[in-house]
Motif scaffolding. Structure first.
Motif: not given
Length: 95
Positions: A8-21
């Motif tokens: 879940i934590l690593l998925s949140l990091a990936v989601a933050a990256i996609w949101i920023a992109c």
């Protein structure tokens, strides 16, 4: 249980990256895009640090990651401010 929390934590990091992109692509002004990059540094850094503590507990490696992420977030705030100031000086309020 910890594997689920780690995922879940690593998925949140990936989601933050996609949101920023997506934000960088969608926002019209350079100063607005700079906010998206600052968000990325803080959100992904916090999530990765928590994931390190979930994976290892309090260990030398997780403490090094926490220290590294603290420096990353601190320097990214300084660099965002410097770049934003340079944009304002160069482009004016339309930046």
């Amino acid at each position: 249980m910890s594997a689920t929390i780690l995922a879940i934590l690593l998925s949140l990091a990936v989601a933050a990256i996609w949101i920023a992109c997506l934000a960088v692509l969608r926002l019209p002004r350079a100063l607005d895009r700079l906010h998206a990059v600052a968000f990325l540094n803080a959100a992904a850094g916090f999530s990765v640090t928590l994931a390190a503590f979930v994976a290892d507990g309090v260990s030398g490696r997780s403490l090094k990651i926490a220290l590294l992420m603290t420096f990353l977030v601190a320097w990214s705030a300084v660099l965002s401010h410097v770049v934003g100031r340079a944009l304002l000086l160069r482009e004016g309020s339309s930046a």
